[in-house]
Design a protein around this motif. Structure first.
Motif, PDB file in Angstrom:
ATOM      1  N   ASP A 286       0.854  -1.187   0.000  1.00 36.15           N
ATOM      2  CA  ASP A 286       0.000   0.000   0.000  1.00 36.15           C
ATOM      3  C   ASP A 286       0.889   1.236   0.000  1.00 36.15           C
ATOM      4  O   ASP A 286       1.592   1.499   0.980  1.00 36.15           O
TER       5      ASP A 286
ATOM      6  N   TRP B 210       1.600   4.999   0.406  1.00 40.13           N
ATOM      7  CA  TRP B 210       0.978   6.113   1.125  1.00 40.13           C
ATOM      8  C   TRP B 210       1.631   7.447   0.801  1.00 40.13           C
ATOM      9  O   TRP B 210       1.531   8.414   1.576  1.00 40.13           O
TER      10      TRP B 210
ATOM     11  N   GLY C 159       4.583   3.546   3.278  1.00 39.43           N
ATOM     12  CA  GLY C 159       3.482   2.606   3.104  1.00 39.43           C
ATOM     13  C   GLY C 159       3.756   1.323   3.852  1.00 39.43           C
ATOM     14  O   GLY C 159       4.666   1.243   4.689  1.00 39.43           O
TER      15      GLY C 159
ATOM     16  N   ARG D 283       0.618  -5.111   2.233  1.00 41.38           N
ATOM     17  CA  ARG D 283      -0.811  -5.391   2.438  1.00 41.38           C
ATOM     18  C   ARG D 283      -1.006  -6.566   3.390  1.00 41.38           C
ATOM     19  O   ARG D 283      -1.970  -6.618   4.143  1.00 41.38           O
TER      20      ARG D 283
ATOM     21  N   GLU E 103      -2.608  -3.896  10.342  1.00 39.36           N
ATOM     22  CA  GLU E 103      -3.204  -2.824   9.545  1.00 39.36           C
ATOM     23  C   GLU E 103      -3.753  -1.714  10.421  1.00 39.36           C
ATOM     24  O   GLU E 103      -3.536  -0.522  10.154  1.00 39.36           O
TER      25      GLU E 103
END
Length: 503
Positions: A233, A235, A318, A321, A378
């Motif tokens: 992910d 960011w 980031g 995932r 997460e």
């Protein structure tokens, strides 16, 4: 019951993440579990994490590490918080101090009583009630100042040389049976049916098989990404700084018990004081600042002479995932990267290890454990991300980089927190938040987010009792801070590192 003994855990990669994992897994896993660590002396550690937060004391204590020995061996110093300079415009300054601030009364947290006082024209600062903030302003430090009936409210962390910490933990782990192998990975073998990792083959041909693997291979994520394709992910929209320069400098001035983060034209500069040198760096956005200009800014703002050439780092903020895939968990930079603005890098290694121990893998691995680990990870990373974004979004600087940060559409979770505080002074605690109410309050106030109101129950306290509550809290904070010796003197008395002989 599923048998978890007699298995082999292979940690791929050393550095801070690898040796923290090795030390903790050896300390807490069954004695019949074989712990192996593969690393190469040819691959240097990134070493971005020299400042920490108080939770690291729990990690060290869990290993049975003596605090003074640890500080001495890592050339460390003590840390009472992070001072932020120029984030709300040039000349602005505040500290995110560790520990408690004031004492609540009944159901109402302390800061609502202070808000009532401030909104009625009171002149005291929120930090006047923080013994830690007052001690930091005096460059003072001590521990064990509290009495059971009246705790001091002080909490602390450390600054240290990350390379020395890794070496210290290596000695700890190897003395307890962790096996280190020198080498680099040439190939990762996956099971044809399960897709789990069976072994890693070294460039020299040696094969390290294992039942479970821990990926500490840095940004590349050799196991978790290259082999298992966990996904990432990105960011950077929210945290756009993608480069850093790091340089040590000669120690200068008093040894301060806090980290410093100074806003610059397109990023921020860190200052981390160790016993024999100072760690410095500039985190910046390459879209707004050239590498040459970044080096110029960094070198022009050192307290002492540079001791090396600035070391460049490139990163993508980031997270993976999935931090746990199959029979592999990623730790450290292999799990993701959140810039070191609030000194969370080493903590995220620590929390990943704690989570792994809590959900210690069965054989075969339980998919429910994997899902729970990833869900908790997460939530933790997202909450820290929001806290970092707050620093950038609530700024009052004129440069284009900072204007863009103010105009950015921030996550709804952060927007709700900010509006709740702005309108009512309330800060809601969430189960997996690393940073609790005092941290959010200090950064919100420090960056100019001022509440319009306070908890209505705070008005139930008569005015004279409100004055007494605030006066006692302020006096307690001042008395605790006044009892502390100079930070440098405390280190000299308890944990001074030996000086290196002159060449």
């Amino acid at each position: 019951m599923v048998d978890t003994t007699g298995r082999t855990i292979v940690i791929v990669g050393g550095g801070t993440a690898g040796w923290m994992a090795a030390a903790a897994l050896r300390r807490f896993s069954p004695p019949t579990t074989r712990i192996r660590l593969l690393e190469s002396d040819r691959i240097g550690a990134v070493g971005v994490g020299e400042a920490t937060i108080p939770q690291i004391r729990l990690f060290n204590a869990g290993l049975g590490i003596d605090e003074d020995e640890f500080v001495r061996e890592t050339q460390g110093s003590f840390k009472l918080g992070i001072e932020f300079i120029d984030w709300s415009g040039r000349g602005s300054r505040y500290i995110h101090a560790f520990g408690t601030i004031g004492r609540g009364l009944g159901l109402v947290p302390f800061h609502h009583y202070w808000l009532r006082h401030a909104q009625a024209g009171g002149a005291s600062r929120y930090w006047d009630y923080s013994p830690t903030a007052l001690a930091a302003s005096r460059n003072a430090f001590a521990r064990d100042l509290g009495r059971p009936e009246l705790p001091s409210g002080v909490a602390w962390a450390f600054h240290f040389d990350a390379g020395l910490y890794a070496a210290y933990l290596r000695r700890y782990a190897e003395a307890r049976g962790v096996e280190r192998t020198e080498g680099e990975v040439a190939h990762v073998s996956l099971h044809g049916e399960t897709g789990h990792i069976e072994a890693v083959t070294l460039q020299g041909g040696e094969r390290l098989a294992g039942d479970f693997f821990v990926d500490c291979t840095g940004f590349r994520g050799l196991l978790i990404e290259d082999a298992l394709q966990a996904g990432y992910d990105d960011w950077r929209r929210l945290l756009p700084c993608d480069r850093a320069l790091a340089v040590p400098s000669a120690a200068a001035g008093p040894l301060t018990p806090y980290t410093r983060a100074t806003a610059r034209e397109a990023g921020w500069q860190w200052r981390i004081p160790l016993q024999h040198r100072t760690g410095n760096g500039l985190v910046y956005s390459s879209a707004h600042l050239s590498d040459d200009r970044a080096a110029e800014i960094l070198l022009a703002n050192l307290d002492g002479a540079p001791l090396a050439e600035p070391k460049p780092l490139r990163f993508v903020t980031g997270r993976r995932r999935r931090a746990w895939v199959g029979n592999c968990v990623a730790l450290g930079l292999a799990a993701g990267f959140l810039e070191p603005l609030e000194s969370t890098s080493i903590h995220l290694i620590q929390s990943g290890i704690a989570r792994l121990l809590e959900l210690f893998p069965t054989d075969p691995v339980s998919p429910a454990d994997v899902d729970e680990y990833n869900a908790q990870t997460e939530r933790e990373w997202t909450a820290i991300r929001d806290f970092l974004v707050l620093h950038y979004h609530a700024n009052a600087r004129p440069e284009p980089f900072w204007a863009e940060r103010r105009a950015l559409a921030i996550p709804d979770t952060l927007r709700h927190r900010m509006e709740l505080f702005r309108q009512t002074g309330r800060v809601t605690a969430r189960e997996h938040d690393l940073f609790k109410e005092p941290a959010w309050i200090q950064v919100l106030l420090g960056q100019g987010v001022v509440p319009q109101g306070h908890h209505p129950l705070a008005d139930a306290l008569p005015a004279d009792q409100l004055d007494q509550l605030l006066s006692l809290a302020r006096a307690h904070a001042a008395q605790v801070a006044a009892r502390m010796p100079a930070h440098q003197a405390f280190i000299a008395a308890h944990c001074a590192a030996p000086r290196k002989a002159a060449a």
